[in-house]
Design a protein around this motif. Sequence first.
Motif, PDB file in Angstrom:
ATOM      1  N   GLU A  74      26.857  37.583  39.618  1.00  0.00           N
ATOM      2  CA  GLU A  74      28.129  36.909  39.440  1.00  0.00           C
ATOM      3  C   GLU A  74      28.480  36.815  37.950  1.00  0.00           C
ATOM      4  N   VAL A  75      29.776  36.797  37.686  1.00  0.00           N
ATOM      5  CA  VAL A  75      30.279  36.708  36.316  1.00  0.00           C
ATOM      6  C   VAL A  75      31.274  35.553  36.245  1.00  0.00           C
ATOM      7  N   TYR A  76      31.848  35.362  35.078  1.00  0.00           N
ATOM      8  CA  TYR A  76      32.813  34.283  34.901  1.00  0.00           C
ATOM      9  C   TYR A  76      33.993  34.466  35.860  1.00  0.00           C
ATOM     10  N   THR A  77      34.358  33.404  36.556  1.00  0.00           N
ATOM     11  CA  THR A  77      35.478  33.418  37.491  1.00  0.00           C
ATOM     12  C   THR A  77      36.417  32.269  37.159  1.00  0.00           C
ATOM     13  N   ASP A  78      37.724  32.562  37.044  1.00  0.00           N
ATOM     14  CA  ASP A  78      38.668  31.511  36.670  1.00  0.00           C
ATOM     15  C   ASP A  78      39.058  30.671  37.891  1.00  0.00           C
ATOM     16  N   ALA A  79      39.967  29.731  37.684  1.00  0.00           N
ATOM     17  CA  ALA A  79      40.346  28.793  38.740  1.00  0.00           C
ATOM     18  C   ALA A  79      41.017  29.487  39.925  1.00  0.00           C
ATOM     19  N   ARG A  80      41.571  30.663  39.673  1.00  0.00           N
ATOM     20  CA  ARG A  80      42.239  31.403  40.756  1.00  0.00           C
ATOM     21  C   ARG A  80      41.284  32.324  41.500  1.00  0.00           C
ATOM     22  N   GLY A  81      40.014  32.348  41.061  1.00  0.00           N
ATOM     23  CA  GLY A  81      39.036  33.203  41.716  1.00  0.00           C
ATOM     24  C   GLY A  81      38.978  34.612  41.162  1.00  0.00           C
ATOM     25  N   HIS A  82      39.622  34.853  40.022  1.00  0.00           N
ATOM     26  CA  HIS A  82      39.610  36.181  39.399  1.00  0.00           C
ATOM     27  C   HIS A  82      38.380  36.331  38.505  1.00  0.00           C
ATOM     28  N   ARG A  83      37.675  37.438  38.662  1.00  0.00           N
ATOM     29  CA  ARG A  83      36.464  37.684  37.866  1.00  0.00           C
ATOM     30  C   ARG A  83      36.829  38.340  36.534  1.00  0.00           C
ATOM     31  N   PHE A  84      36.082  37.967  35.513  1.00  0.00           N
ATOM     32  CA  PHE A  84      36.249  38.569  34.187  1.00  0.00           C
ATOM     33  C   PHE A  84      34.867  38.899  33.621  1.00  0.00           C
ATOM     34  N   TYR A  85      34.756  40.091  33.006  1.00  0.00           N
ATOM     35  CA  TYR A  85      33.464  40.651  32.618  1.00  0.00           C
ATOM     36  C   TYR A  85      33.410  40.895  31.108  1.00  0.00           C
ATOM     37  N   SER A  86      32.273  40.583  30.519  1.00  0.00           N
ATOM     38  CA  SER A  86      32.032  40.982  29.128  1.00  0.00           C
ATOM     39  C   SER A  86      31.637  42.451  29.108  1.00  0.00           C
ATOM     40  N   ALA A  87      31.690  43.059  27.926  1.00  0.00           N
ATOM     41  CA  ALA A  87      31.287  44.469  27.805  1.00  0.00           C
ATOM     42  C   ALA A  87      29.818  44.645  28.176  1.00  0.00           C
ATOM     43  N   GLU A  88      28.992  43.657  27.833  1.00  0.00           N
ATOM     44  CA  GLU A  88      27.574  43.725  28.186  1.00  0.00           C
ATOM     45  C   GLU A  88      27.384  43.679  29.699  1.00  0.00           C
TER      46      GLU A  88
END
Length: 399
Positions: A74-88
């Motif tokens: 799992e990665v960072y997920t905002d309040a709307r449930g959208h995932r966002f990924y770092s380059a790493e």
Amino acid sequence: MNDLTERAVQGVGSDHIGAFADNLASSLDKQMKISMQPDLRKSLRRFGSGEVAEILRVSPSNLRNRHKDGSFPEVYTDARGHRFYSAEEIDTLRGILGRTGKNSDAYRPGRGDGDKLQVISVVNFKGGSSKTTATIHLAQRYALRGYRVLVLDLDPQASLTTFFGFRPELEFAESGTIYDALRYEDQLPLSAVIQKTYFHNLDMVPAGLLLSEYETETANALANRLQPIFAERLSIALEEVEGDYDIVLLDCPPQLGFLTLTALSASTGLLVTVVPGMLDIASMSQFLKLASETIKAVEEAIGRRVTWDFVKFLITRYEPSDGPQTQMAGYLRSILVNQVLTEPMLKSTAISDAGMTQQTVYEVDPTQFVRKTLDRALTSTNSVADELEIILQRAWGRN
């Protein structure tokens, strides 16, 4: 008498110019520190699911399903449930796909056993042909794609260095640049001047004004028959770090001096940027003619041929709706045929606006741009990089 009146009477001298430079450098340094708080260095944003799916060459549904079944962390997920990924994190997913995917080799695009380091010079005789813009966008795209990338700033103006968040006139005024690895006395290993950047998989070697000394010193070295000569110095320097990278990109100065010749001699491929206008094409023609004649002299000096896996021409700052530009682009293709990349790098307000804050279209916050404009710029830069990537893979003997 005020300052301006006094200058008008006395004239403006070198001391005034120096003061202008000092004031500008101090102001720019303050501005960059404000924009890069809290750590005074650039940082890279996170990427949305759609961007990551495109980078990894998987479908968005595949990406979602692998998170659901637990094969992706799992990665960072905002309040709307959208995932966002770092380059790493993107690189971590690439590693998992490489171990578990059906076509695992597709997720490991870098060098294999026996593949030589690809060293690409981005060149042109004329300034303003988007050499630096092309270099940094290619470097970042390939880093996101999973290649280990090194960029070298070979222009004493150090625009590429500034793009990476450094202040060359302050941080590298005395040392720490590519000049230290090329100079003829007290030479440093290339590894000593490589800078880790905020961009995963991407390192760089900065430039500074001191690099201009290389031109004069090389002329003196030739007169005194110092070895190794300029044409071999970068090749030798790169040998030390060859195993650490897949691709090296060289941002060359807008002139055919010893710095450019040093780059050309060390390269496995050339990318010539050209704006589709009559004066720009005429200037490029002169550059190619002079380069050909000069390289022949270099070959005699080093006792071997200088050859490249490819020489490609990239049309830059292209506006498809501009009739004269379209005509000149067609003229160029009719002469150089398949040597011209099919994909041009479009002129875009997104690219120019991002550049005003030393950013690329891969770094900017998408919410700060008109989505259609940014998507158009991203599609253009991605297409150029992807076309050149195919050429690089073919140089490694892959389809």
